[in-house]
Design a protein around this motif. Sequence first.
Motif, PDB file in Angstrom:
ATOM      1  N   SER A 203     -19.220 -16.952  23.316  1.00  0.00           N
ATOM      2  CA  SER A 203     -19.856 -16.153  22.280  1.00  0.00           C
ATOM      3  C   SER A 203     -19.075 -14.868  22.061  1.00  0.00           C
ATOM      4  O   SER A 203     -18.405 -14.350  22.962  1.00  0.00           O
ATOM      5  N   GLU A 204     -19.193 -14.329  20.855  1.00  0.00           N
ATOM      6  CA  GLU A 204     -18.610 -13.036  20.540  1.00  0.00           C
ATOM      7  C   GLU A 204     -19.536 -11.945  21.056  1.00  0.00           C
ATOM      8  O   GLU A 204     -20.714 -12.187  21.337  1.00  0.00           O
ATOM      9  N   PRO A 205     -19.016 -10.716  21.171  1.00  0.00           N
ATOM     10  CA  PRO A 205     -19.886  -9.616  21.594  1.00  0.00           C
ATOM     11  C   PRO A 205     -21.095  -9.516  20.672  1.00  0.00           C
ATOM     12  O   PRO A 205     -20.966  -9.570  19.458  1.00  0.00           O
ATOM     13  N   GLY A 206     -22.271  -9.369  21.277  1.00  0.00           N
ATOM     14  CA  GLY A 206     -23.488  -9.316  20.483  1.00  0.00           C
ATOM     15  C   GLY A 206     -24.121 -10.676  20.302  1.00  0.00           C
ATOM     16  O   GLY A 206     -25.201 -10.791  19.753  1.00  0.00           O
TER      17      GLY A 206
ATOM     18  N   ASP B  88     -21.194  -9.291  10.981  1.00  0.00           N
ATOM     19  CA  ASP B  88     -20.989  -8.256  11.983  1.00  0.00           C
ATOM     20  C   ASP B  88     -21.003  -6.902  11.271  1.00  0.00           C
ATOM     21  O   ASP B  88     -20.265  -6.701  10.308  1.00  0.00           O
ATOM     22  N   PRO B  89     -21.853  -5.962  11.708  1.00  0.00           N
ATOM     23  CA  PRO B  89     -21.968  -4.685  10.984  1.00  0.00           C
ATOM     24  C   PRO B  89     -20.697  -3.851  11.017  1.00  0.00           C
ATOM     25  O   PRO B  89     -20.473  -3.028  10.124  1.00  0.00           O
ATOM     26  N   ARG B  90     -19.835  -4.057  12.006  1.00  0.00           N
ATOM     27  CA  ARG B  90     -18.622  -3.255  12.119  1.00  0.00           C
ATOM     28  C   ARG B  90     -17.470  -3.838  11.323  1.00  0.00           C
ATOM     29  O   ARG B  90     -16.728  -3.135  10.654  1.00  0.00           O
ATOM     30  N   THR B  91     -17.335  -5.177  11.401  1.00  0.00           N
ATOM     31  CA  THR B  91     -16.172  -5.814  10.770  1.00  0.00           C
ATOM     32  C   THR B  91     -16.515  -6.552   9.480  1.00  0.00           C
ATOM     33  O   THR B  91     -15.619  -6.814   8.666  1.00  0.00           O
ATOM     34  N   GLY B  92     -17.779  -6.896   9.297  1.00  0.00           N
ATOM     35  CA  GLY B  92     -18.152  -7.680   8.127  1.00  0.00           C
ATOM     36  C   GLY B  92     -17.881  -9.161   8.295  1.00  0.00           C
ATOM     37  O   GLY B  92     -18.121  -9.953   7.373  1.00  0.00           O
TER      38      GLY B  92
END
Length: 239
Positions: free
Chosen positions: A122-125, A158-162
Motif C-alpha cells: 500500500s501507499e502511505p495513507g 492524494d491531497p498532496r500529489t493529486g
Amino acid sequence: MGRNLQSGARLRPVDLARGHGLSTQAVRNYEEAGVLPAAARTAHGYRTYTSLHAGALRAFLALVPGHGHQTATSIMRAVNRGAVGEAFRLIDESHAQLLDDRRTLRAVESALGDLEPVTAASEPGGGMFIGPLADELGIRPATLRKWERAGLLHPRRDPRTGYRVYDEAAVRDARLAHQLRRGGYLLEQIAPLIARVRAAGGLEPLEAALRDWHGRLSARGRAMLTGAAELEAYLRERG
C-alpha cells in the motif's frame, strides 16, 4: 378459429373478475388491450364472456410472473389475432433472456471466486497508486482510467500529489472488472454488477444477494413453465 367464442356458459364481467381476484374494470381493460378475445354484447349492450375468455385470462395471469406484464400482454395479443408464431417468438426471447441472466450470474460467481485478498504493498495513507495496480492486473494505466470514466472504479485523490489512490474496495472493484472483462463482458454490463458488490458492502455480504439472485431466476423459470401450461390449455381450447 375453431369453436365459436360465445359457445358454452355465459359469464358476466363480474363473474370473470371474481373468479380471478380482479375488478370488473380490470377485466374490461384486459379485453380492450387485446389480452382477452372481444366479448359479445347483449341486446342492451352488456358484455358477456365464456369459458374461452376465462382461459385467456388464466393464461395471461400465469404468463406475467415469468415474462413480465408487457411481454405477457404481447403474447396474448399475438395469440388472439392468430399470430401464434409471433407469440412463440416472444416466449423464446424471454427464455433467452433468462439464460443470459443465468450466465451473468455464473460469471459473477466465477469472478468473485477468483478474487484474492489485497496483498500488494500500500501507499502511505493506505491504498495503491495506479501504476502498481495496473502492473498487478497486467493491464495499462489507461485501462483503469477508462474503467473509472465508465463508473466501474472510484479511486480517491492524494491531497498532496493529486494522484489516484485505490483503497481496498477500489482494488477489489478493479479485480472484479478485470475478471469480467476477461470473461467477455462489456463495461456497461459490468457496471451494475460492481454496483451490486458496493451496495452489499463487499464480497461476503454479496453471498446473500447471490443466493437471492439464484432464487429469483429459479422462480422465473418455474413461472415460465406454469405460464406455458396455461397458454397451451388456452391454445387447445381455441382449436
